[in-house]
Design a protein around this motif. Structure first.
Motif, PDB file in Angstrom:
ATOM      1  N   UNK A   1       9.109  -0.998   3.226  1.00  0.00           N
ATOM      2  CA  UNK A   1       8.064   0.024   3.043  1.00  0.00           C
ATOM      3  C   UNK A   1       8.102   0.625   1.641  1.00  0.00           C
ATOM      4  N   UNK A   2       9.315   0.856   1.135  1.00  0.00           N
ATOM      5  CA  UNK A   2       9.445   1.464  -0.188  1.00  0.00           C
ATOM      6  C   UNK A   2       8.874   0.542  -1.258  1.00  0.00           C
ATOM      7  N   UNK A   3       9.145  -0.752  -1.119  1.00  0.00           N
ATOM      8  CA  UNK A   3       8.608  -1.735  -2.077  1.00  0.00           C
ATOM      9  C   UNK A   3       7.094  -1.640  -2.086  1.00  0.00           C
ATOM     10  N   UNK A   4       6.515  -1.646  -0.895  1.00  0.00           N
ATOM     11  CA  UNK A   4       5.055  -1.601  -0.763  1.00  0.00           C
ATOM     12  C   UNK A   4       4.516  -0.326  -1.417  1.00  0.00           C
ATOM     13  N   UNK A   5       5.167   0.802  -1.156  1.00  0.00           N
ATOM     14  CA  UNK A   5       4.650   2.088  -1.651  1.00  0.00           C
ATOM     15  C   UNK A   5       4.811   2.235  -3.162  1.00  0.00           C
ATOM     16  N   UNK A   6       5.880   1.675  -3.716  1.00  0.00           N
ATOM     17  CA  UNK A   6       6.085   1.787  -5.168  1.00  0.00           C
ATOM     18  C   UNK A   6       5.170   0.833  -5.939  1.00  0.00           C
ATOM     19  N   UNK A   7       4.929  -0.335  -5.353  1.00  0.00           N
ATOM     20  CA  UNK A   7       4.227  -1.358  -6.129  1.00  0.00           C
ATOM     21  C   UNK A   7       2.717  -1.316  -5.974  1.00  0.00           C
ATOM     22  N   UNK A   8       2.238  -0.677  -4.898  1.00  0.00           N
ATOM     23  CA  UNK A   8       0.789  -0.715  -4.682  1.00  0.00           C
ATOM     24  C   UNK A   8       0.261   0.662  -4.275  1.00  0.00           C
ATOM     25  N   UNK A   9      -0.695   1.180  -5.042  1.00  0.00           N
ATOM     26  CA  UNK A   9      -1.283   2.479  -4.708  1.00  0.00           C
ATOM     27  C   UNK A   9      -2.004   2.449  -3.355  1.00  0.00           C
ATOM     28  N   UNK A  10      -2.829   1.400  -3.081  1.00  0.00           N
ATOM     29  CA  UNK A  10      -3.453   1.364  -1.755  1.00  0.00           C
ATOM     30  C   UNK A  10      -2.393   1.339  -0.643  1.00  0.00           C
ATOM     31  N   UNK A  11      -1.303   0.590  -0.874  1.00  0.00           N
ATOM     32  CA  UNK A  11      -0.218   0.528   0.115  1.00  0.00           C
ATOM     33  C   UNK A  11       0.371   1.912   0.337  1.00  0.00           C
ATOM     34  N   UNK A  12       0.545   2.639  -0.753  1.00  0.00           N
ATOM     35  CA  UNK A  12       1.109   3.990  -0.671  1.00  0.00           C
ATOM     36  C   UNK A  12       0.192   4.900   0.155  1.00  0.00           C
ATOM     37  N   UNK A  13      -1.131   4.802  -0.129  1.00  0.00           N
ATOM     38  CA  UNK A  13      -2.088   5.670   0.572  1.00  0.00           C
ATOM     39  C   UNK A  13      -2.112   5.332   2.068  1.00  0.00           C
TER      40      UNK A  13
END
Ligand code: SF4
Ligand code: SF4
Length: 371
Positions: free
Chosen positions: A103-115
């Motif tokens: 999850x952290x990888x997704x949130x750090x690397x992609x803004x849409x993923x973070x949102x």
């Protein structure tokens, strides 16, 4: 030595590093950094390792966490390689690598993923809160669409995954930090003395102060209460104070109707610190006062805004409770406050927030090896 991976440079740029491959190894950044010493040749050493793709060396490094992202090194880099941003990106990479869910990888690397992840947590937490008051009108309406058990159990599962991810991340980090490559690296110090040094750093931020007091620092002549180390100190202690006050309220079954109740006093002081620190940090980032504040990622904005909203809504609720003001708007503010506070606890494992436990751990091993 780990395998060399030239593709690593591209990967690390997704975590916020600039054009660090432009570095020609002059050493200015290391010379200007007030936190390097003979045992910690950064940021130059990390740039070299990143360019070669020596991931394991980076993940096994305690020194990565000695940097407080003051940005002085970036100001002096003749190649605009952004060594300060690079160090911050490496810490994001390390946090994402220690954490097991991805999850952290997704949130750090992609803004849409973070949102998506943040909104999902907010919705779930909002629903979860209604399972704590099943008799509420809104709860009854909600449970006619989504069964109570599903929402309640999902909330519990998410909190358990968060707790396990924190524990897993800590274990992975300890294993990596304690890998011994050379007999000379063996722990030399005494654990108690290293622990006391960490406690002293958390209490005083003395190392961070060193950055702000450097001769060529923008902050050198600014009053201490405006300096970044104090902003960081205020946010950290504000958050810890609020967490302790909330736990005390819960444990002591505090009716919380008097602002003079001890846990309320603690909550008020901690809230003031938190709002002060986050307001200054937001202001510095909006005005881009220094290079260190000029690049703010979506995750950083969200994190700061969540902390600020948690502080402001906390004061709103304190005043409404003291005035016995039972209006609908106060219930809405309570819902927002609770969701944001719970979201902050959840993001603890999956965001920059995780540095709150990784940094002290790395400092402990660093002090222990360098006494
Ligand atoms: S100052 Fe810039 S060019 Fe020189 S070693 Fe540091 S990052 Fe490389
Ligand atoms: S950002 Fe500041 S503390 Fe970090 S390496 Fe650069 S000069 Fe040192």
């Amino acid at each position: 030595m780990s395998r060399i991976d030239p593709g690593f440079a591209t990967e690390i740029k997704k975590y916020g590093a600039k054009d660090f491959t432009a570095c020609f190894n002059c050493g200015n950044c290391t010379a200007v950094c007030g936190l390097t010493d003979k045992n910690a040749n950064f940021p130059r050493m990390f740039i070299r390792q990143g360019t070669l793709g020596q991931k394991e060396e980076i993940l096994q490094s305690k020194e990565l966490w000695l940097c407080y992202a003051c940005g002085d090194c970036s100001d002096t880099c003749p190649r605009q390689a952004g060594p300060g941003d690079y160090m911050a990106a490496m810490r994001r990479y390390a946090i994402a690598s220690y954490e097991p869910t991805g999850l952290t990888k997704l949130m750090f690397k992609s803004n849409p993923g973070f949102i998506v992840v943040t909104l999902f947590f907010s919705l779930l937490l909002g629903f979860f809160l209604f399972t704590l008051k099943p008799g509420h009108e809104v709860s009854r309406w909600l449970f006619s669409f989504l069964p109570y058990e599903v929402i309640h159990n999902m909330g519990l599962v998410i909190f358990s995954i968060t707790g396990l991810s924190v524990a897993w991340g800590i274990v992975v980090m300890v294993i990596k930090l304690t890998k011994i490559h050379d007999k000379k690296e063996k722990s030399k110090g005494n654990w108690l003395s290293s622990l006391l040094k960490v406690a002293n750093e958390i209490a005083t931020m003395n190392r961070y102060k060193t950055c702000d007091e450097e001769e060529d620092s923008f902050w050198k002549d600014k009053p201490w209460y405006k300096q970044p180390w104090f902003v960081h100190w205020s946010i950290m202690w504000g958050f810890i104070g609020l967490l302790v006050a909330t736990v005390l309220d819960f444990m002591l079954k505090d009716p919380a109707t008097s602002i003079w109740w001890p846990s309320r006093i603690l909550g008020t002081l901690a809230g003031l610190l938190l709002v002060y620190g986050t307001s200054l940090a937001i202001n510095y980032r909006l005005k881009k006062v220094t290079k260190a504040y000029s690049e703010t990622r979506l995750a950083d904005w969200t994190f700061l805004l969540f902390l600020w909203i948690a502080g402001i809504t906390g004061f709103w609720l304190e005043i409404s409770v003291a005035l016995h003001a039972n209006y609908l708007v106060n219930h809405i503010v309570l819902l927002i406050h609770t969701i944001i506070s719970m979201e902050l606890v959840l993001l603890f494992a999956f965001s920059k927030f995780a540095h709150a436990f990784y940094r002290p751990l790395a400092l402990f091993f660093y002090f222990n090896n360098n006494q």
